[in-house]
Design an enzyme around this catalytic site. Sequence first.
Site, PDB file in Angstrom:
ATOM      1  N   GLU A  12     -32.119 -71.170 -61.027  1.00  0.00           N
ATOM      2  CA  GLU A  12     -32.226 -69.783 -61.455  1.00  0.00           C
ATOM      3  C   GLU A  12     -30.853 -69.121 -61.642  1.00  0.00           C
ATOM      4  O   GLU A  12     -30.008 -69.172 -60.747  1.00  0.00           O
ATOM      5  CB  GLU A  12     -33.078 -69.006 -60.441  1.00  0.00           C
ATOM      6  CG  GLU A  12     -33.274 -67.540 -60.774  1.00  0.00           C
ATOM      7  CD  GLU A  12     -33.899 -67.295 -62.137  1.00  0.00           C
ATOM      8  OE1 GLU A  12     -34.896 -67.946 -62.468  1.00  0.00           O
ATOM      9  OE2 GLU A  12     -33.358 -66.448 -62.883  1.00  0.00           O
ATOM     10  N   THR A  35     -36.172 -67.438 -68.157  1.00  0.00           N
ATOM     11  CA  THR A  35     -36.545 -68.735 -67.558  1.00  0.00           C
ATOM     12  C   THR A  35     -37.546 -69.483 -68.432  1.00  0.00           C
ATOM     13  O   THR A  35     -37.450 -70.694 -68.624  1.00  0.00           O
ATOM     14  CB  THR A  35     -37.228 -68.529 -66.185  1.00  0.00           C
ATOM     15  OG1 THR A  35     -36.468 -67.627 -65.428  1.00  0.00           O
ATOM     16  CG2 THR A  35     -37.364 -69.840 -65.451  1.00  0.00           C
ATOM     17  N   HIS A  85     -31.884 -64.796 -58.110  1.00  0.00           N
ATOM     18  CA  HIS A  85     -32.319 -63.932 -59.214  1.00  0.00           C
ATOM     19  C   HIS A  85     -31.848 -62.514 -58.940  1.00  0.00           C
ATOM     20  O   HIS A  85     -31.832 -62.083 -57.782  1.00  0.00           O
ATOM     21  CB  HIS A  85     -33.847 -63.975 -59.325  1.00  0.00           C
ATOM     22  CG  HIS A  85     -34.378 -63.371 -60.588  1.00  0.00           C
ATOM     23  ND1 HIS A  85     -34.380 -62.023 -60.819  1.00  0.00           N
ATOM     24  CD2 HIS A  85     -34.893 -63.948 -61.693  1.00  0.00           C
ATOM     25  CE1 HIS A  85     -34.889 -61.794 -62.016  1.00  0.00           C
ATOM     26  NE2 HIS A  85     -35.203 -62.944 -62.578  1.00  0.00           N
ATOM     27  N   ASP A 144     -30.783 -71.974 -65.877  1.00  0.00           N
ATOM     28  CA  ASP A 144     -31.737 -71.528 -66.910  1.00  0.00           C
ATOM     29  C   ASP A 144     -31.146 -70.511 -67.882  1.00  0.00           C
ATOM     30  O   ASP A 144     -31.461 -70.537 -69.070  1.00  0.00           O
ATOM     31  CB  ASP A 144     -33.058 -71.039 -66.290  1.00  0.00           C
ATOM     32  CG  ASP A 144     -32.922 -69.824 -65.380  1.00  0.00           C
ATOM     33  OD1 ASP A 144     -31.779 -69.445 -65.048  1.00  0.00           O
ATOM     34  OD2 ASP A 144     -33.966 -69.263 -65.000  1.00  0.00           O
ATOM     35  N   HIS A 145     -30.283 -69.610 -67.404  1.00  0.00           N
ATOM     36  CA  HIS A 145     -29.684 -68.591 -68.274  1.00  0.00           C
ATOM     37  C   HIS A 145     -28.608 -67.878 -67.485  1.00  0.00           C
ATOM     38  O   HIS A 145     -28.430 -68.161 -66.303  1.00  0.00           O
ATOM     39  CB  HIS A 145     -30.734 -67.586 -68.773  1.00  0.00           C
ATOM     40  CG  HIS A 145     -31.602 -67.059 -67.655  1.00  0.00           C
ATOM     41  ND1 HIS A 145     -31.171 -66.113 -66.754  1.00  0.00           N
ATOM     42  CD2 HIS A 145     -32.859 -67.394 -67.265  1.00  0.00           C
ATOM     43  CE1 HIS A 145     -32.129 -65.874 -65.883  1.00  0.00           C
ATOM     44  NE2 HIS A 145     -33.171 -66.647 -66.150  1.00  0.00           N
TER      45      HIS A 145
HETATM   46  C1  GP9 Z   1     -40.167 -65.804 -62.269  1.00  0.00           C
HETATM   47  C2  GP9 Z   1     -38.922 -66.525 -62.582  1.00  0.00           C
HETATM   48  C3  GP9 Z   1     -37.809 -65.580 -62.964  1.00  0.00           C
HETATM   49  O1  GP9 Z   1     -41.291 -66.606 -62.117  1.00  0.00           O
HETATM   50  O2  GP9 Z   1     -39.131 -67.489 -63.520  1.00  0.00           O
HETATM   51  O3  GP9 Z   1     -37.918 -65.165 -64.241  1.00  0.00           O
HETATM   52  P1  GP9 Z   1     -36.699 -64.670 -65.140  1.00  0.00           P
HETATM   53  O4  GP9 Z   1     -36.620 -63.189 -64.973  1.00  0.00           O
HETATM   54  O5  GP9 Z   1     -35.451 -65.336 -64.681  1.00  0.00           O
HETATM   55  O6  GP9 Z   1     -37.079 -65.098 -66.508  1.00  0.00           O
HETATM   56 MN    MN Z   2     -34.563 -67.198 -64.673  1.00  0.00          MN
END
Ligand code: GP9
Ligand code: MN
Length: 633
Positions: free
Chosen positions: A259, A301, A416, A476-477
């Site tokens: 994340e 994500t 996150h 992921d980003h």
């Molecule tokens: C929530 C997680 C976070 O299930 O995938 O989402 P994001 O905000 O990073 O897309």
């Molecule tokens: Mn994410």
Amino acid sequence: MFRKIKDQGWLQSKFALFFITVIFLFWMKSYFALRFSFELDIENKMQEFILFITPISSALLFFGMALYVSEKRQKRAILIIHFLLSFILYANVVYYRFFDDFITIPVLFQFKNFGDLGGSAKNLMSGTDLLYFVDFFIVLGLSMLQKHLPEKKANKKTVAIVFASALAILSINIGLAEAQRPQLLTRTFDRLMLVKLLGVYNYHIYDAVMSTKSSAQRTFANSNELAEVQNYVYSEKKAPNDEYYGVAKDKNVVLVSMESLQNFVINMEVNGQEVTPFLNDLINDSYYFQNFYHNTGQGKTSDAEFMIDNSLYGLPRGAVFTTNAGNEFNATPEILNKYGYTSASFHGNNKSFWNRDLMYQSLGYDQFFSQEYYNVTEENSVNYGLKDIPFFEQSMPLIQGLKQPFYAKFLTLTNHYPYVLNNEEDEMIAPTETGDSSVDRYFQTVRYLDESLKQFFDQMKQNGLYNNTIFVLYGDHYGISSNHNRAMSEILGTEIRPFEHIQLQKVPLIIHIPGMKGKVMNTVGGQVDIKPTILHLLGIEEPSDIQFGSDLFAEDRESYTVQRDGSFITGHYVYSSEQNICYDKTAGEEIDSAVCEPYVEKTRTELEMSDKVVYSDLLRFIDEQIEEKQLAE
Ligand code: GP9
Ligand code: MN
């Protein structure tokens, strides 16, 4: 004549004065909000002027609608319209604070995600935000004072004049905007530019038109469009590298979505301590792609997941997971199923977040271990859900229960925004001291994520799965948006221009194959390249698959990847689409934009082709095509 007099009557009425006051206040509020709540990057006086006039046409257009209803209801209509418009503006302000982007219609349909966001949303609001509604309260007060408004209803001509003025001002606005940025309305990416030159309300009208257009696109699509896309992607296909093709045949595949993990933290020290000690070790015996970028858009994500499983790009607006979950796909889980694989996704959040429960069915996942499979308590969860350490721990019996070989994806969660930990034990490193609390805490949650990965690898060794598994770990980003540039430039010791901003979109990609030494890889790639890379490592070639990425080990692959806004990175250049600046990568200096032009075109085609596959749901025609071929033979 009579009409004219009556009309003048309206204009001189108290209600007309009220109406004009509403528009004036709303205009001023909107202008100041636009100017100071978003970083619109105004380049010249003309753009300043355009921004200044943008709210007028929308105000006339929307408040003008109130003139249609009966006299009695006009005041109420104005208040309702006012509240809705102010709310839209404010919602964009809050959304922008975190996502550095504006709301689109598809995003609105993800509102159930925002409910889950709880803590993060609260963090993004403050009491002074009431200022975004200040004119609404004034108007409310005025309308209560003047109880009997309106005395007269505006006649058709007056109403027509209001709308004609709205359209005239809008046309001038669009004309000036197009002169600043040709093809503003045809290039769908670059929302910042749209808001800067059209204003936030007109931007939403534009967005609504685009949404309608894309849903119509599916209805009218046909198999010829598929052939066009096939010609494009097949001509770009790269042969696999013999040295790597099939090295992981029949092995389990474990994907880990890390994340918000950006690449700059790798090998970095804060207060003399490594931020990612485990990953720093892991890359020594892994293939570590140090020039790897995320390609995500509003789907965050889920966009990363989408690209990784499909080798198609996410969409310019919204998340494919929510807008096109009913499409036909040919995702990795479905392909691997033909080779005897079981597939599963593991995630400690609600199953419906990002519409995963439905989308995973379309992607061919056999199992989805979401929050309901875990023991989640107040203590072992934070922010969106289960903390990463208990998440991996509790996932062990689940993964051991899977039939091998498997394709298993783990989505971590703790690192996150707003990067909070609720237990001192979880803070394994001191925060930085830039004064920007999100940035400062980020290093702590990253450190926590790193620790959870270490424990995960240990557990996989203990349960005996490690040796027969290949591991693909990816960020992921981005986690730190450009709203935090001040703190980031302090951390990195450099100014953050568009060049650095794009480089900050690098996320780690680590492919760990037990028994292989690995090495540092320099090729420029992105998430869209992971599917062909994994398939080739497993020794699988899918000739009819539509893939926009290419195997990262392929010898003749071109160093290249794109950003969803049309920016791109090659071995030699970095191009910022928002600013239309071409940089020489080694020198980090601006060069003649003509040098980047061929890639600008390529990037546009690449993204458009992929969008066409998704919007028109073109993969549904593939089976039909194969059947036709078989009949012909
Ligand atoms: C929530 C997680 C976070 O299930 O995938 O989402 P994001 O905000 O990073 O897309
Ligand atoms: Mn994410």
